[in-house]
Design an enzyme around this catalytic site. Structure first.
Site: not given
Length: 787
Positions: A169, A533, A632, A658
């Site tokens: 709440d 970003s 990246e 992976r």
């Protein structure tokens, strides 16, 4: 605790050796409680303390036995993404009695526990404080009964308590956000978005009941996202509201709007303290207007589901802070709560917060409603102001006429929440009497003349839309500066509001520099940071970053599930962000990653090797999976492929790897409640600033503004929203890598490492001082963004 330079405090100097900490969750459950429990357990073990779970809240403390169990590092694995509370919570009547507390004290002393971390609402925290005050008396009684040895009184003389507020709440004074509120808003907003589509199809009116028996926060924030009317206990409607509401609903339908949404907090009342129920509203609408009306009661859906990224980060920060607070307490320190103020964690005296929370209820009971809103705190007050500004359109006759034209545009990559900011700007601008113009496709559309007037109704329903409805481009203005000046002249634009990321910041600098040559740019200009970003200087947070974090965390949860199934698997996940490591670092903290590689923290082959060894050790425990995030642009040679191949080779026979590149899914999707609210609020504030500047700079029939402070970025800095001249932010910016030179979130990185079991250094100079609740903050500090 602001330390003089060079006198930084590192928590390595704080040791928990010989201390025992117990953690419990009490009262109603809230999403994020598990993240808080996990942080307390891991931080406690990290500093060398013994940590215990108390299962089933105070009931478990009274019953003792297996309810109080020692926690291990592995025992809190996999709970970060789980809603509710894994260690259970129960209402406990027995703890309210003296005998019950005596039993609880006995159970704690037997295990040497004198540090309690309580996660719950104001009732739970008040109970904890009473227990602390009675502690030495309780121990005395236990000695008399012969239940404990006499020397135990001396040995365990004081009980230390730190609270964290877990409540969906957001009804606790002293913190901008309680754990669970953001996740509950996620549930509500998902339902509102879904209902809007069906309501639109059938031209229906929906009455939605949300939780909040004594506090209207959830109803208010969800209403800011585009409801027609809201009922909350703190602000009952004026007498005669029935006619006003029906007039508004029918005016909206006449204005081509196909649906109406009315949001009701479960504790909504009128001025005579009579409950306003969903059925009463439905019958009223059907009777007076004949609209097809349906009621939806959300109920416990709001408490359920997985915690949002915001709640996980909030709870993890608070959990770590709580352990630090327990390590630093002395016998004379009052019990405290760790809470959030703006973007900073602070410690406040527990009873001050509880008393203020109780004062709100008292004010409401005595019909002092204005006072109740003020006591709720700046976050609540700001939301109410924003709602009033945007929800009710004044009739044309009551609007001021300013004769000013204001243009709004999006620049840079799309970010969720941009549309909410544009809607807010347009509506506030119209309320202030300006003519609002929308520019399509950023500065590219600007120089081509894609500029048209935008009206109140044109932005209806924009809040929940992702991306950029105006269209946005990365084009900077310098190349077309003369054509843009010509368009400014032709349309007589007197002020500019730019919503965008780093390109928007560069654009504003170019326009500022063009003032020397073109008088057209001597007008008030303001920028709102909007980029996933979060790499704009002058602000801690940007519109869109929260939605992107949620997308990352959601994907990481699924990937972790897949890895848990296959066992002995490590996932390397690439996030966006350019050179800014915000998404990778904060996403890593929220998803429970083992490592996050970013540009701001250089790493080499030895670090990669250490991470592989760390994961190899981890595979020997019961947690046989790994999650590694990589920004990246963190390193041009250590690419995602390189790291994946390195991990695959080095992990041979121990784990397999992976990789997954998240890509543009981080940019899309409907905006999160935080981004809708943040975009709406800062945009309204920016438009009010624009109005003030226009009035101040209007001389001899025209606007002329060429000072530094008429070309600003509105950003959130720690606890305040501040307008900063863009020219002053130049020195704080690394233009080559498009990031600010100093970034606050780098301080959160050690938390991620600690919670992933790495030895690291953690600067705690910022925390430590117990503050006091400030009742009425100075107006310019109206910053509560934490929604």
């Amino acid at each position: 605790m602001s330390q003089p330079d060079g006198k930084k405090i590192f928590f390595e100097n704080l040791s928990g050796a010989g201390k025992a900490i117990a953690v419990l969750t009490s009262g109603g459950d809230a999403q994020g409680m598990n993240a808080a429990v996990r942080a307390v357990v891991r931080m406690g073990l990290y500093v060398g303390a013994k940590v215990y779970f108390i299962r089933e809240g105070y009931q478990g403390m009274v019953d003792g036995g297996d309810n109080i169990k020692e926690a291990t590092w592995e025992s809190v694995s996999s709970m970060l993404q789980v809603g509710g509370t894994v260690i259970g919570s129960a209402r406990c009547k027995e703890f309210r009695t003296h005998e019950g507390r005596l039993k609880a004290a006995h159970n704690l002393v037997q295990r040497g526990i004198t540090n309690l971390c309580v996660i719950g609402g104001d009732g739970s925290l008040t109970g904890a404080n009473l227990f602390r005050e009675e502690w030495s008396g309780l121990l005395g009684e236990l000695v008399e009964q012969g239940s404990i040895a006499a020397d135990a009184v001396q040995k365990y003389s004081a009980l230390h308590i730190v609270g964290m507020v877990g409540s969906i709440d957001n009804d606790f004074c002293g913190t901008d956000m309680t754990i669970g509120t953001d996740s509950a808003l996620h549930r509500i907003i998902e339902v509102v978005d879904a209902i809007m589509t069906t309501a639109q199809s059938h031209q229906r009116t929906f009455v939605l009941e949300v939780m909040g028996r004594h506090c209207g926060y959830l109803a208010l924030v969800s209403a800011c996202c585009g409801a027609d009317w809201v009922f909350i206990p703190e602000m009952p409607p004026e007498d005669g509201w029935e006619d006003k509401m029906c007039q508004k609903l029918s005016a909206n339908r006449a204005g081509m709007k196909r649906l109406n949404i009315i949001i009701v907090a479960e504790g909504a009342i009128d001025r005579n303290n009579t409950p306003i129920t969903t059925d009463y509203i439905k019958n009223l609408v059907v009777r007076c207007l004949g609209f097809d009306t349906r009621v939806t009661i959300l109920g416990h859906v709001q408490r359920g589901g997985t915690p949002s990224a915001f709640d996980r980060i909030l709870a993890s920060r608070m959990g770590v802070e709580a352990v630090l607070a327990l390590l630093e307490t002395t016998a004379n320190t009052p019990a405290c709560v760790v809470s959030l103020c703006g973007n900073q964690s602070v410690r406040l005296p527990l009873m001050e917060c509880v008393q203020m929370t109780q004062e709100v209820q008292k004010a409401m009971d005595e019909k002092r409603f204005e006072e109740a809103v003020r006591l709720r705190g700046r976050s609540f007050e700001n939301n109410l102001k924003t709602y009033k500004l945007l929800a009710h359109r004044k009739p044309e006759s009551e609007l001021p006429t300013s004769n000013f034209n204001v243009a709004v545009l999006n620049v840079g990559a799309p970010a969720a929440g941009m549309n909410a900011a544009v809607r807010s700007a347009v509506r506030v601008g119209i309320s202030e009497g300006h003519k609002m113009f929308a520019v399509s496709d950023g500065f590219e559309g600007f120089y081509k003349g894609q500029i048209k007037e935008i009206k109140w109704a044109d932005v209806g329903g924009w809040t929940g839309q992702g991306g950029s409805l105006l269209g946005t481009k990365r084009t900077l203005p310098a190349k077309y500066i003369d054509k843009i000046a010509e368009q400014m002249r032709q349309h007589n634009i007197n002020a500019l509001l730019i919503v965008g990321g780093f390109e928007a910041f560069e654009s504003l600098l170019q326009l500022y520099e063009a003032r020397a040559t073109y008088e057209e740019f001597c007008v008030p200009m303001c920028m709102l940071p909007a980029t996933i970003s979060n790499n704009v200087p002058g602000t801690d947070l940007s519109i869109g970053a929260d939605t992107a974090l949620n997308a990352i965390v959601e994907t990481c949860d699924r990937i972790k599930q897949s890895a848990s199934g296959t066992k002995r698997r490590v996932f390397i996940i690439e996030t966006m962000g350019g050179y800014c490591g915000y998404l990778a670092s904060v996403g890593g903290l929220a998803a429970g990653a083992d490592a996050a590689y970013i540009y701001e923290e250089p790493f080499d082959i030895r670090d990669l090797q250490a991470n592989v060894e760390h994961l190899t050790e981890k595979m020997k425990t019961s947690i046989q999976r790994g999650l590694v995030l990589r920004n990246e642009n963190c390193n041009e040679n250590y690419t995602t492929d390189f790291i994946y191949q390195l991990y695959s080779e080095e992990g041979k026979g121990v784990f397999d790897s992976r990789k997954n590149v998240l890509g543009h899914m981080q940019q899309g999707g409907a905006p999160s409640p935080f981004d809708r609210n943040f975009g709406t609020k800062i945009s309204a504030k920016a438009m009010q600033w624009v109005t003030r500047k226009l009035v101040d700079t209007f001389r001899q029939g025209r606007v002329f503004a060429n000072s530094d402070d008429s070309c600003c970025l509105l950003g959130m800095r720690r606890r305040a929203l501040v307008f900063q001249p863009v020219v002053q932010l130049k020195d704080e910016t690394d233009f080559v890598h498009r990031i600010p030179k100093e970034q606050w979130w780098l301080k959160l990185r050690p938390l991620m490492k600690i919670l992933a079991k790495y030895k690291t250094s953690y600067d705690v100079s910022d925390s430590g001082q117990l503050e006091h609740i400030v009742r009425n903050r100075p107006r310019e500090l109206d910053a509560s963004v934490a929604m």
